[in-house]
Design a protein around this motif. Structure first.
Motif, PDB file in Angstrom:
ATOM      1  N   THR A  79      35.720  40.396  46.547  1.00 56.15           N
ATOM      2  CA  THR A  79      35.402  39.937  45.200  1.00 56.15           C
ATOM      3  C   THR A  79      34.241  38.944  45.200  1.00 56.15           C
ATOM      4  OG1 THR A  79      37.021  38.137  45.362  1.00 56.15           O
ATOM      5  CG2 THR A  79      37.787  40.225  44.439  1.00 56.15           C
ATOM      6  N   TYR A 100      32.275  36.117  42.159  1.00 50.10           N
ATOM      7  CA  TYR A 100      32.403  35.526  40.834  1.00 50.10           C
ATOM      8  C   TYR A 100      31.152  34.730  40.459  1.00 50.10           C
ATOM      9  CZ  TYR A 100      37.373  36.466  41.479  1.00 50.10           C
ATOM     10  OH  TYR A 100      38.586  37.073  41.695  1.00 50.10           O
ATOM     11  N   THR A 128      40.224  35.700  37.833  1.00 51.34           N
ATOM     12  CA  THR A 128      40.558  36.517  38.993  1.00 51.34           C
ATOM     13  C   THR A 128      40.384  37.992  38.634  1.00 51.34           C
ATOM     14  OG1 THR A 128      42.170  34.887  39.771  1.00 51.34           O
ATOM     15  CG2 THR A 128      42.302  37.101  40.695  1.00 51.34           C
ATOM     16  N   SER A 140      40.900  41.927  39.810  1.00 51.06           N
ATOM     17  CA  SER A 140      41.729  42.736  40.696  1.00 51.06           C
ATOM     18  C   SER A 140      41.646  44.186  40.236  1.00 51.06           C
ATOM     19  CB  SER A 140      43.183  42.242  40.688  1.00 51.06           C
ATOM     20  OG  SER A 140      43.736  42.338  39.384  1.00 51.06           O
TER      21      SER A 140
END
Length: 118
Positions: A57, A59, A68, A70
């Protein structure tokens, strides 16, 4: 034909939480990277978060520690859990998926509005 359907947007008070979902449908061979973008009024579209097929991931600095990303590969779905929301998070949120299909490429969702009241 590949379609992305987003859900989960809405109005929330500052400090609250929302969870966005984006489900892909159609004849799909593989989904590579999935990403969430947002665009606030009068501002450029910005990348919020991304996730690879392997689960790595990344950000934007502005959302680190609060959002978050997913994915559920069995459901061809990507999620964005948004906590500690701020008024500056108000925007239209778009999901994007890099899809291998009859016509491969980046597919975009229709966008979902997130409004955070202060």
């Amino acid at each position: 034909q590949v379609q992305l359907v987003e859900s989960g947007g809405g109005l929330v008070q500052a400090g609250g939480s929302l969870r966005l979902s984006c489900a892909l449908s159609g004849t799909i061979r593989r989904i590579n990277d999935m990403r969430w973008y947002r665009q606030a009024p009068g501002k450029q579209r910005e990348l919020v978060a991304g996730i690879t097929s392997g689960g790595s991931t990344n950000y934007a600095d502005s959302v680190k520690g609060r959002f978050t990303i997913s994915r559920d590969n069995t459901k061809n779905t990507v999620y964005l859990q948004m906590n500690s929301l701020k008024s500056e998070d108000t925007a239209v949120y778009y999901c994007v998926a890099e899809v291998v299909a009859g016509v491969s490429g980046d597919y975009w969702g229709q966008g979902t509005q997130v409004t955070v009241s202060s």
